[in-house]
Design a protein around this motif. Structure first.
Motif, PDB file in Angstrom:
ATOM      1  N   GLY A 117      30.291 -35.618  -6.789  1.00 11.34           N
ATOM      2  CA  GLY A 117      29.705 -35.748  -5.456  1.00 11.34           C
ATOM      3  C   GLY A 117      29.969 -37.054  -4.740  1.00 11.34           C
ATOM      4  N   MET A 118      31.060 -37.729  -5.035  1.00  7.78           N
ATOM      5  CA  MET A 118      31.337 -39.007  -4.389  1.00  7.78           C
ATOM      6  C   MET A 118      31.615 -38.838  -2.892  1.00  7.78           C
ATOM      7  SD  MET A 118      30.759 -41.069  -6.801  1.00  7.78           S
ATOM      8  CE  MET A 118      29.634 -39.837  -7.443  1.00  7.78           C
ATOM      9  N   MET A 119      32.229 -37.714  -2.510  1.00 11.75           N
ATOM     10  CA  MET A 119      32.472 -37.467  -1.085  1.00 11.75           C
ATOM     11  C   MET A 119      31.143 -37.205  -0.367  1.00 11.75           C
ATOM     12  SD  MET A 119      35.579 -37.989  -1.384  1.00 11.75           S
ATOM     13  CE  MET A 119      36.446 -38.154  -2.920  1.00 11.75           C
ATOM     14  N   LEU A 120      30.246 -36.505  -1.039  1.00  9.18           N
ATOM     15  CA  LEU A 120      28.916 -36.238  -0.485  1.00  9.18           C
ATOM     16  C   LEU A 120      28.180 -37.548  -0.220  1.00  9.18           C
ATOM     17  CD1 LEU A 120      26.400 -34.374   0.084  1.00  9.18           C
ATOM     18  CD2 LEU A 120      25.853 -34.700  -2.324  1.00  9.18           C
ATOM     19  N   LEU A 121      28.226 -38.484  -1.163  1.00 12.35           N
ATOM     20  CA  LEU A 121      27.544 -39.761  -0.977  1.00 12.35           C
ATOM     21  C   LEU A 121      28.070 -40.482   0.255  1.00 12.35           C
ATOM     22  CD1 LEU A 121      26.729 -39.194  -4.026  1.00 12.35           C
ATOM     23  CD2 LEU A 121      26.568 -41.650  -4.192  1.00 12.35           C
ATOM     24  N   GLY A 122      29.374 -40.473   0.435  1.00  9.91           N
ATOM     25  CA  GLY A 122      29.952 -41.079   1.629  1.00  9.91           C
ATOM     26  C   GLY A 122      29.436 -40.422   2.891  1.00  9.91           C
ATOM     27  N   ASP A 123      29.401 -39.094   2.901  1.00  6.94           N
ATOM     28  CA  ASP A 123      28.910 -38.360   4.074  1.00  6.94           C
ATOM     29  C   ASP A 123      27.457 -38.696   4.393  1.00  6.94           C
ATOM     30  OD1 ASP A 123      31.378 -37.089   4.241  1.00  6.94           O
ATOM     31  OD2 ASP A 123      30.676 -35.219   3.317  1.00  6.94           O
ATOM     32  N   ILE A 124      26.620 -38.731   3.362  1.00  7.75           N
ATOM     33  CA  ILE A 124      25.185 -38.990   3.558  1.00  7.75           C
ATOM     34  C   ILE A 124      24.968 -40.394   4.126  1.00  7.75           C
ATOM     35  CG2 ILE A 124      22.960 -39.343   2.380  1.00  7.75           C
ATOM     36  CD1 ILE A 124      23.697 -36.371   2.560  1.00  7.75           C
ATOM     37  N   PHE A 125      25.616 -41.398   3.527  1.00 11.21           N
ATOM     38  CA  PHE A 125      25.410 -42.763   4.006  1.00 11.21           C
ATOM     39  C   PHE A 125      26.065 -42.996   5.362  1.00 11.21           C
ATOM     40  CE2 PHE A 125      23.869 -43.496  -0.253  1.00 11.21           C
ATOM     41  CZ  PHE A 125      22.816 -44.367  -0.009  1.00 11.21           C
ATOM     42  N   ALA A 126      27.167 -42.309   5.654  1.00 13.22           N
ATOM     43  CA  ALA A 126      27.770 -42.416   6.986  1.00 13.22           C
ATOM     44  C   ALA A 126      26.815 -41.857   8.035  1.00 13.22           C
ATOM     45  CB  ALA A 126      29.104 -41.674   7.019  1.00 13.22           C
ATOM     46  N   LYS A 127      26.179 -40.730   7.726  1.00 19.30           N
ATOM     47  CA  LYS A 127      25.209 -40.140   8.659  1.00 19.30           C
ATOM     48  C   LYS A 127      23.997 -41.061   8.828  1.00 19.30           C
ATOM     49  CE  LYS A 127      22.456 -36.012   9.540  1.00 19.30           C
ATOM     50  NZ  LYS A 127      23.066 -35.553  10.776  1.00 19.30           N
ATOM     51  N   ALA A 128      23.468 -41.575   7.715  1.00 18.84           N
ATOM     52  CA  ALA A 128      22.287 -42.433   7.777  1.00 18.84           C
ATOM     53  C   ALA A 128      22.576 -43.713   8.553  1.00 18.84           C
ATOM     54  CB  ALA A 128      21.794 -42.762   6.368  1.00 18.84           C
ATOM     55  N   ALA A 129      23.689 -44.365   8.235  1.00 19.24           N
ATOM     56  CA  ALA A 129      24.010 -45.645   8.871  1.00 19.24           C
ATOM     57  C   ALA A 129      24.528 -45.450  10.296  1.00 19.24           C
ATOM     58  CB  ALA A 129      25.039 -46.408   8.037  1.00 19.24           C
ATOM     59  N   GLY A 130      25.394 -44.465  10.480  1.00 24.40           N
ATOM     60  CA  GLY A 130      26.024 -44.279  11.783  1.00 24.40           C
ATOM     61  C   GLY A 130      25.174 -43.531  12.788  1.00 24.40           C
ATOM     62  N   GLU A 131      24.865 -42.298  12.469  1.00 20.86           N
ATOM     63  CA  GLU A 131      24.146 -41.451  13.421  1.00 20.86           C
ATOM     64  C   GLU A 131      22.673 -41.831  13.537  1.00 20.86           C
ATOM     65  OE1 GLU A 131      22.853 -36.802  13.681  1.00 20.86           O
ATOM     66  OE2 GLU A 131      24.818 -37.244  12.822  1.00 20.86           O
ATOM     67  N   LEU A 132      22.008 -42.061  12.409  1.00 21.50           N
ATOM     68  CA  LEU A 132      20.564 -42.299  12.429  1.00 21.50           C
ATOM     69  C   LEU A 132      20.200 -43.763  12.694  1.00 21.50           C
ATOM     70  CD1 LEU A 132      19.532 -39.916   9.496  1.00 21.50           C
ATOM     71  CD2 LEU A 132      19.570 -39.427  11.949  1.00 21.50           C
ATOM     72  N   ALA A 133      20.916 -44.705  12.097  1.00 19.22           N
ATOM     73  CA  ALA A 133      20.627 -46.126  12.323  1.00 19.22           C
ATOM     74  C   ALA A 133      21.445 -46.715  13.466  1.00 19.22           C
ATOM     75  CB  ALA A 133      20.863 -46.930  11.045  1.00 19.22           C
ATOM     76  N   GLU A 134      22.368 -45.924  13.990  1.00 22.93           N
ATOM     77  CA  GLU A 134      23.207 -46.306  15.134  1.00 22.93           C
ATOM     78  C   GLU A 134      24.035 -47.558  14.862  1.00 22.93           C
ATOM     79  OE1 GLU A 134      20.621 -46.383  18.549  1.00 22.93           O
ATOM     80  OE2 GLU A 134      20.399 -44.202  18.516  1.00 22.93           O
ATOM     81  N   ARG A 135      24.551 -47.650  13.638  1.00 20.42           N
ATOM     82  CA  ARG A 135      25.462 -48.723  13.274  1.00 20.42           C
ATOM     83  C   ARG A 135      26.892 -48.191  13.387  1.00 20.42           C
ATOM     84  NH1 ARG A 135      23.343 -52.853   9.819  1.00 20.42           N
ATOM     85  NH2 ARG A 135      25.261 -52.853   8.618  1.00 20.42           N
ATOM     86  N   GLU A 136      27.841 -49.093  13.434  1.00 27.59           N
ATOM     87  CA  GLU A 136      29.254 -48.712  13.378  1.00 27.59           C
ATOM     88  C   GLU A 136      29.577 -48.355  11.934  1.00 27.59           C
ATOM     89  OE1 GLU A 136      31.435 -48.684  16.061  1.00 27.59           O
ATOM     90  OE2 GLU A 136      29.691 -49.169  17.298  1.00 27.59           O
ATOM     91  N   VAL A 137      30.367 -47.313  11.710  1.00 26.34           N
ATOM     92  CA  VAL A 137      30.768 -46.945  10.358  1.00 26.34           C
ATOM     93  C   VAL A 137      32.234 -46.523  10.308  1.00 26.34           C
ATOM     94  CG1 VAL A 137      28.464 -46.220   9.576  1.00 26.34           C
ATOM     95  CG2 VAL A 137      29.996 -44.533  10.560  1.00 26.34           C
ATOM     96  N   VAL A 138      32.845 -46.781   9.169  1.00 31.25           N
ATOM     97  CA  VAL A 138      34.161 -46.243   8.836  1.00 31.25           C
ATOM     98  C   VAL A 138      34.032 -45.656   7.436  1.00 31.25           C
ATOM     99  CG1 VAL A 138      36.581 -46.767   8.326  1.00 31.25           C
ATOM    100  CG2 VAL A 138      35.437 -47.915  10.239  1.00 31.25           C
ATOM    101  N   LEU A 139      34.392 -44.385   7.291  1.00 30.61           N
ATOM    102  CA  LEU A 139      34.321 -43.696   6.001  1.00 30.61           C
ATOM    103  C   LEU A 139      35.721 -43.271   5.597  1.00 30.61           C
ATOM    104  CD1 LEU A 139      32.683 -42.275   3.716  1.00 30.61           C
ATOM    105  CD2 LEU A 139      32.519 -40.295   5.243  1.00 30.61           C
ATOM    106  N   THR A 140      36.125 -43.633   4.376  1.00 31.26           N
ATOM    107  CA  THR A 140      37.412 -43.181   3.847  1.00 31.26           C
ATOM    108  C   THR A 140      37.171 -42.510   2.502  1.00 31.26           C
ATOM    109  OG1 THR A 140      37.806 -45.349   2.850  1.00 31.26           O
ATOM    110  CG2 THR A 140      38.785 -44.950   5.002  1.00 31.26           C
ATOM    111  N   ARG A 141      38.093 -41.614   2.144  1.00 34.80           N
ATOM    112  CA  ARG A 141      37.954 -40.848   0.901  1.00 34.80           C
ATOM    113  C   ARG A 141      39.305 -40.741   0.206  1.00 34.80           C
ATOM    114  NH1 ARG A 141      34.993 -35.753   3.794  1.00 34.80           N
ATOM    115  NH2 ARG A 141      33.303 -36.954   4.640  1.00 34.80           N
ATOM    116  N   SER A 142      39.247 -40.620  -1.103  1.00 34.49           N
ATOM    117  CA  SER A 142      40.485 -40.367  -1.833  1.00 34.49           C
ATOM    118  C   SER A 142      40.469 -38.923  -2.325  1.00 34.49           C
ATOM    119  CB  SER A 142      40.647 -41.337  -2.998  1.00 34.49           C
ATOM    120  OG  SER A 142      39.712 -41.056  -4.005  1.00 34.49           O
ATOM    121  N   TYR A 143      41.514 -38.226  -2.022  1.00 36.46           N
ATOM    122  CA  TYR A 143      41.680 -36.850  -2.476  1.00 36.46           C
ATOM    123  C   TYR A 143      42.890 -36.788  -3.392  1.00 36.46           C
ATOM    124  CZ  TYR A 143      38.339 -35.320   1.065  1.00 36.46           C
ATOM    125  OH  TYR A 143      37.210 -35.126   1.808  1.00 36.46           O
ATOM    126  N   GLY A 144      43.350 -35.585  -3.663  1.00 38.28           N
ATOM    127  CA  GLY A 144      44.544 -35.436  -4.494  1.00 38.28           C
ATOM    128  C   GLY A 144      44.177 -35.083  -5.912  1.00 38.28           C
TER     129      GLY A 144
END
Length: 193
Positions: free
Chosen positions: A17-44
């Motif tokens: 669930g590492m991608m999920l954690l990124g999504d959750i914290f991006a939503k909390a920090a970006g959308e809900l706390a109205e901070r700037e965010v950059v989210l990157t993920r590694s796939y493959g």
């Protein structure tokens, strides 16, 4: 908030669930706390059991460089992730490990928290897959870069309402465990001072 600029890396094995954690914290920090965010993920090939990660940069100011350079916080849910993703972290940063899977930590990191997230998930919900929600609660409490209740709201909005009770239990277990770990560390530091 501890500081304006915060870099966090979530590392584990594919399926944890590492991608999920990124999504959750991006939503909390970006959308809900109205901070700037950059989210990157590694796939493959990492998604099939090797080390995988997502990374989040959060700031109150515009983010000029979109890659994590010196993470303030690293979650390591596997030994491979710990070995691979802690090398460049801030030595004064926080490392959160899953002791079931991580047995060695880098010596240069001062603030290491060991929380049995998988066992807490089983104890609270009966399902080890909730370990990532336990981790979310623990990270929210330990990092402090976004309010714990905003992180809870992001979790609630991400999942189906039918999972809310179990997720609240898992999240609260993570927050509680993190706060207990912080208290113990404070007590140890007070005794040695």
């Amino acid at each position: 908030m501890k500081n304006n600029h915060y870099e966090i890396r979530f590392g584990g094995s594919g399926g944890q669930g590492m991608m999920l954690l990124g999504d959750i914290f991006a939503k909390a920090a970006g959308e809900l706390a109205e901070r700037e965010v950059v989210l990157t993920r590694s796939y493959g090939p990492e998604a099939r059991g090797g080390a995988c990660r997502s990374e989040l940069i959060s700031d109150t100011e515009p983010i000029n460089y979109p890659s994590v350079r010196k993470p303030n916080f690293v979650l390591a849910m596997s030994q491979l992730a710990c070995d691979k993703y802690c090398k460049d972290m801030d030595p004064n940063g926080i490392l959160l490990i899953e002791p079931k899977f991580v047995h060695r930590v880098p010596a240069h990191i001062k603030n290491v928290y060991s929380i049995p997230m998988t066992q807490l998930a089983i104890d609270e919900t009966g399902k080890k897959v909730a370990a990532n929600v336990v981790a979310i609660g623990a990270i929210a409490a330990l990092s402090g870069f976004v309010d714990v209740e905003l992180v809870r709201k992001a979790v609630q909005e991400h999942f189906k309402p039918a999972l809310r009770k179990a997720n609240d239990k898992a999240f609260d277990a993570g927050v509680r465990a993190a706060r207990e770990e912080m208290e113990q560390l404070d007590q140890q530091e007070s005794k040695s001072a």
